[in-house]
Design a protein around this motif. Structure first.
Motif, PDB file in Angstrom:
ATOM      1  N   GLN A  94     -12.059  -5.733  12.658  1.00 30.23           N
ATOM      2  CA  GLN A  94     -11.240  -6.817  13.198  1.00 30.23           C
ATOM      3  C   GLN A  94      -9.754  -6.500  13.064  1.00 30.23           C
ATOM      4  O   GLN A  94      -8.974  -6.743  13.992  1.00 30.23           O
ATOM      5  CB  GLN A  94     -11.565  -8.118  12.473  1.00 30.23           C
ATOM      6  N   ARG A  95      -9.367  -5.946  11.937  1.00 32.89           N
ATOM      7  CA  ARG A  95      -7.952  -5.638  11.709  1.00 32.89           C
ATOM      8  C   ARG A  95      -7.472  -4.493  12.593  1.00 32.89           C
ATOM      9  O   ARG A  95      -6.304  -4.436  12.948  1.00 32.89           O
ATOM     10  CB  ARG A  95      -7.730  -5.317  10.225  1.00 32.89           C
ATOM     11  N   LEU A  96      -8.367  -3.583  12.944  1.00 34.75           N
ATOM     12  CA  LEU A  96      -7.996  -2.449  13.788  1.00 34.75           C
ATOM     13  C   LEU A  96      -8.275  -2.701  15.274  1.00 34.75           C
ATOM     14  O   LEU A  96      -8.027  -1.816  16.096  1.00 34.75           O
ATOM     15  CB  LEU A  96      -8.751  -1.194  13.333  1.00 34.75           C
ATOM     16  N   ARG A  97      -8.811  -3.888  15.585  1.00 36.48           N
ATOM     17  CA  ARG A  97      -9.162  -4.210  16.972  1.00 36.48           C
ATOM     18  C   ARG A  97     -10.194  -3.223  17.527  1.00 36.48           C
ATOM     19  O   ARG A  97     -10.115  -2.772  18.663  1.00 36.48           O
ATOM     20  CB  ARG A  97      -7.923  -4.225  17.866  1.00 36.48           C
ATOM     21  N   THR A 148     -14.590  -6.568   8.722  1.00 37.34           N
ATOM     22  CA  THR A 148     -13.199  -6.924   8.457  1.00 37.34           C
ATOM     23  C   THR A 148     -12.265  -5.794   8.879  1.00 37.34           C
ATOM     24  O   THR A 148     -11.219  -6.030   9.491  1.00 37.34           O
ATOM     25  CB  THR A 148     -13.005  -7.237   6.965  1.00 37.34           C
ATOM     26  N   ILE A 149     -12.649  -4.555   8.546  1.00 37.73           N
ATOM     27  CA  ILE A 149     -11.856  -3.395   8.959  1.00 37.73           C
ATOM     28  C   ILE A 149     -11.782  -3.334  10.479  1.00 37.73           C
ATOM     29  O   ILE A 149     -10.716  -3.089  11.063  1.00 37.73           O
ATOM     30  CB  ILE A 149     -12.468  -2.092   8.395  1.00 37.73           C
ATOM     31  N   THR A 175       0.856  -1.183   0.000  1.00 33.82           N
ATOM     32  CA  THR A 175       0.000   0.000   0.000  1.00 33.82           C
ATOM     33  C   THR A 175       0.891   1.231   0.000  1.00 33.82           C
ATOM     34  O   THR A 175       1.724   1.403   0.900  1.00 33.82           O
ATOM     35  CB  THR A 175      -0.916   0.025   1.231  1.00 33.82           C
ATOM     36  N   SER A 193      -5.659   0.017   1.496  1.00 30.24           N
ATOM     37  CA  SER A 193      -5.007  -1.267   1.238  1.00 30.24           C
ATOM     38  C   SER A 193      -5.957  -2.212   0.500  1.00 30.24           C
ATOM     39  O   SER A 193      -5.546  -2.933  -0.419  1.00 30.24           O
ATOM     40  CB  SER A 193      -4.535  -1.887   2.553  1.00 30.24           C
ATOM     41  N   PHE A 194      -7.229  -2.184   0.882  1.00 29.13           N
ATOM     42  CA  PHE A 194      -8.214  -3.003   0.172  1.00 29.13           C
ATOM     43  C   PHE A 194      -8.438  -2.465  -1.241  1.00 29.13           C
ATOM     44  O   PHE A 194      -8.570  -3.238  -2.194  1.00 29.13           O
ATOM     45  CB  PHE A 194      -9.538  -3.029   0.948  1.00 29.13           C
ATOM     46  N   SER A 253     -17.384  -2.802  15.133  1.00 28.34           N
ATOM     47  CA  SER A 253     -17.962  -2.314  13.874  1.00 28.34           C
ATOM     48  C   SER A 253     -18.623  -0.953  14.072  1.00 28.34           C
ATOM     49  O   SER A 253     -18.588  -0.093  13.181  1.00 28.34           O
ATOM     50  CB  SER A 253     -18.982  -3.325  13.332  1.00 28.34           C
ATOM     51  N   GLU A 291      -6.405   1.376   6.002  1.00 30.03           N
ATOM     52  CA  GLU A 291      -7.037   0.071   5.801  1.00 30.03           C
ATOM     53  C   GLU A 291      -7.876   0.061   4.527  1.00 30.03           C
ATOM     54  O   GLU A 291      -7.806  -0.872   3.717  1.00 30.03           O
ATOM     55  CB  GLU A 291      -7.909  -0.284   7.009  1.00 30.03           C
TER      56      GLU A 291
END
Length: 236
Positions: free
Chosen positions: A54-57, A51-52, A10, A38-39, A60, A35
């Motif tokens: 989860q990746r950022l902890r 998904t975003i 990215t 990158s997608f 939603s 994020e």
């Protein structure tokens, strides 16, 4: 290593990385941008919010709130397009953020230019006062300002005119103005053009013999040419 290569990369603008706070973007918002980008770079223009998160902890809900703030700040939009089959597709678009960055950088560059111009102006005033050996009058300040703002003479060109006036012991703006007008008539508008013209004039001067040089050894140096003939009051 193969997994690392297949994951792709990215790319983020160094300018955006350096100035995202100036655009009103928080750290959390910038992370969400990274994020989403990158997608996007991988071909997924509208990734799942879970998904975003989860990746950022994050939850939603938190990601949704961050994206909502970014939309309110006009740094993110959600555009709807249609594919070849006529199906609607949503995608995140950061064009507004990039425009904001371009506007900010343009304003910064303009401020730098204006500050540089202001510094040059003040330095020119001080240089003329030093060479004249006295403070400038309000009218003289206005004259110099008019050279810069109305006649659009460059500060270093005015500095050359000052040098010629001092060499001719003509400490007046009137004399400098005649020099500037003379250069303008000859379409000499930059320091480099004037210096080249001076070099040509010097090369055209006849060389002096040894006897003439010996007879003038004790004579103080004077300019090899005058751009303008000073009046008597110019030398006062």
């Amino acid at each position: 290593m193969q997994q690392f290569i297949n994951a792709g990369q990215t790319t983020v603008s160094s300018l955006l990385l350096a100035h995202f706070h100036e655009l009103g973007i928080t750290n959390d918002e910038f992370l969400v941008y990274l994020e989403l980008k990158s997608f996007y770079d991988a071909g997924n223009h509208f990734p799942d919010m879970a998904t975003i998160a989860q990746r950022l902890r994050l939850s939603s809900t938190q990601v949704y709130q961050i994206i909502h703030r970014m939309i309110q700040k006009k740094i993110l939009t959600i555009d709807t397009t249609q594919d070849k089959q006529g199906r609607s597709q949503d995608q995140y678009d950061f064009a507004l953020m990039y425009r904001k960055l371009a506007t900010y950088l343009s304003q910064q560059n303009r401020q730098v230019v204006e500050q540089k111009s202001s510094d040059q102006r003040q330095a020119l005033f001080e240089q003329i006062e030093t060479e004249f050996g006295r403070p400038l009058s309000p009218i003289e300040y206005e004259t110099i300002a008019a050279w810069l703002d109305q006649d659009h003479y460059q500060a270093d060109v005015i500095g050359l005119a000052l040098r010629e006036a001092v060499l001719n012991q003509a400490y007046s703006l009137k004399y400098m103005d005649r020099i500037l007008l003379s250069w303008e008539r000859k379409h000499l508008t930059t320091k480099q053009q004037i210096q080249r013209e001076q070099e040509k004039r010097q090369q055209r001067q006849p060389s002096s013999g040894a006897a003439a040089q010996s007879s003038t050894e004790d004579i103080p140096q004077i300019p090899m040419y005058n751009w303008a003939e000073p009046d008597d009051d110019d030398k006062q």
